[in-house]
Design a protein around this motif. Structure first.
Motif, mmCIF file in Angstrom:
data_model
loop_
_atom_site.group_PDB
_atom_site.id
_atom_site.type_symbol
_atom_site.label_atom_id
_atom_site.label_comp_id
_atom_site.label_asym_id
_atom_site.label_seq_id
_atom_site.Cartn_x
_atom_site.Cartn_y
_atom_site.Cartn_z
ATOM 1 N N GLY A 168 -3.278 5.219 5.462
ATOM 2 C CA GLY A 168 -4.716 5.395 5.305
ATOM 3 C C GLY A 168 -5.310 4.442 4.288
ATOM 4 N N THR A 169 -4.622 4.235 3.194
ATOM 5 C CA THR A 169 -5.106 3.311 2.165
ATOM 6 C C THR A 169 -5.158 1.893 2.699
ATOM 7 N N THR A 206 -9.178 -5.850 7.465
ATOM 8 C CA THR A 206 -10.007 -6.171 8.621
ATOM 9 C C THR A 206 -9.238 -5.989 9.916
ATOM 10 N N ARG A 224 -10.636 -0.843 12.884
ATOM 11 C CA ARG A 224 -9.945 -2.098 12.588
ATOM 12 C C ARG A 224 -9.459 -2.770 13.869
ATOM 13 N N LEU A 282 -5.514 0.981 5.902
ATOM 14 C CA LEU A 282 -6.572 0.855 6.917
ATOM 15 C C LEU A 282 -7.961 0.826 6.295
ATOM 16 N N ALA A 283 -8.108 1.441 5.128
ATOM 17 C CA ALA A 283 -9.409 1.430 4.458
ATOM 18 C C ALA A 283 -9.729 0.092 3.815
ATOM 19 N N ASP A 284 -8.732 -0.798 3.718
ATOM 20 C CA ASP A 284 -8.896 -2.015 2.915
ATOM 21 C C ASP A 284 -8.760 -3.311 3.705
ATOM 22 N N ARG A 321 -9.434 4.289 15.172
ATOM 23 C CA ARG A 321 -10.341 5.278 14.557
ATOM 24 C C ARG A 321 -10.931 4.757 13.253
ATOM 25 N N ALA A 322 -10.155 3.923 12.533
ATOM 26 C CA ALA A 322 -10.640 3.349 11.271
ATOM 27 C C ALA A 322 -11.537 2.135 11.508
ATOM 28 N N TYR A 336 0.849 -1.188 0.000
ATOM 29 C CA TYR A 336 0.000 0.000 0.000
ATOM 30 C C TYR A 336 0.885 1.238 0.000
#
Length: 325
Positions: A52-53, A59, A82, A55-57, A79-80, A48
């Motif tokens: 941020g990218t 589990t 996870r 954490l968005a993708d 915060r994301a 990645y």
């Protein structure tokens, strides 16, 4: 399940091997992009461009960064939304560690601190024997863990503002094991020796139960050497094992001092890799929604004692711990 490994150092490699062995899909982010690409090429993951990218993708976020970066990264993962695996020590201070636990609780995500020694077959089996009463009441635990300085003593590990030093990074394993096996600690006393990049310490932990743990740890051996040992004495027996011996654990009972035969464990292999066993437990606990074998409270307790040991080693005085709340 998709895991995001954050960091491309030695623990990033160890974790990637374990997730791959379990067939778990994973990706990697590291500030060192070439090392991340190398790790991905070696273990089959992808990379990645930023945290941020990742954490968005994913589990679960698997934090394999230097200790001083743990808090900000764990809080970002929380915060994301996870779940988090974080390498030990959890943080460099009790305050930072408590804030990380609180952040995960507030976000409703699970936090597992990777105390991998609990998943080494010899250590787990010895503790199970103690819990089963095979040596009576625990009286004296002797634990040893001595290695060469990481990266020859010339990396972030040698900077105590980043790693916490040898006591927080290495001795912590056996402090956690002592607490897991003999319960809470009320007082610690430690002495240390430093010569150049080498650091050696001994600590005596007085448990609330009356048991005594004697721990020897150091980044003091020549390059490439690593020795560990367990010697657990109880009111009616003794458990012994060391890394130079065969994988058999020796149990001695009573005045006759006869050894129990046939109490053997496998040599560490792909089937008994402690990192694989550790992450298999994480997956199972998440799936079944049961507590982790290493709870956040236990990780906080081990760090609290390790910091007290470090304070004692620096001052040369015993440190009394207040009862855990």
């Amino acid at each position: 399940m998709r895991v995001g490994i954050i960091g491309s150092g030695s623990m990033g490699h160890a974790h990637a091997r374990a997730w791959r062995a379990l067939g778990v899909d994973f990706g990697i982010y590291s500030r060192d992009a070439p090392r991340a690409a190398q790790l991905a090429a070696e273990h089959g993951g992808d990379t990645y461009p930023d945290l941020g990218t990742l954490l968005a993708d994913v589990t679960l976020a698997d934090v394999c960064l230097p200790t001083f970066l743990h808090r900000e990264t764990v809080e970002a993962a929380a915060r994301a939304g996870r779940h988090v695996v974080c390498e030990k020590p959890l943080a460099l201070s009790n305050e930072d560690a408590a804030a990380m636990v609180a952040a995960c609780e507030a976000a409703g995500v699970r936090l597992f601190v990777a105390m991998v020694v609990r998943f080494f077959p010899q250590y787990r089996f010895a503790r199970d024997l103690v819990q089963a009463g095979r040596i009576g009441t625990p009286r004296v635990l002797r634990l040893r863990r001595v290695s060469s300085p990481p990266y020859g003593g010339h990396s972030w590990f040698a900077d105590e503002t980043k790693s916490g030093g040898m006591i927080l990074d290495l001795m912590l394993h056996d402090i956690d094991y002592a607490l897991w096996t003999a319960g809470d600690v009320q007082q610690v006393y430690a002495r240390e020796t430093r010569v150049g990049t080498r650091h050696y310490a001994q600590a005596a932990l007085t448990h609330v139960s009356g048991a005594l743990s004697l721990i020897e740890s150091g980044w003091a051996y020549p390059d490439g050497l690593f020795r560990t040992a367990i010697d657990l004495a109880g009111s009616s027996g003794l458990i012994e094992w060391n890394s130079d011996a065969a994988p058999t654990i020796r149990i001695v009972h009573g005045k006759q001092r006869h050894a129990t035969p046939g109490v053997s464990l496998p040599v560490i292999s792909a089937a008994a890799d402690p990192f694989v066993l550790q992450f298999n437990h994480v997956l199972d606990a998440l799936q079944r929604e049961v507590p982790f074998d290493v709870t956040p409270g236990e990780a906080l307790g081990a760090l609290r004692v390790a910091l007290a040991v470090r304070d004692s080693a620096r001052s040369g005085r015993a440190v009394t711990l207040e009862a855990a709340t």
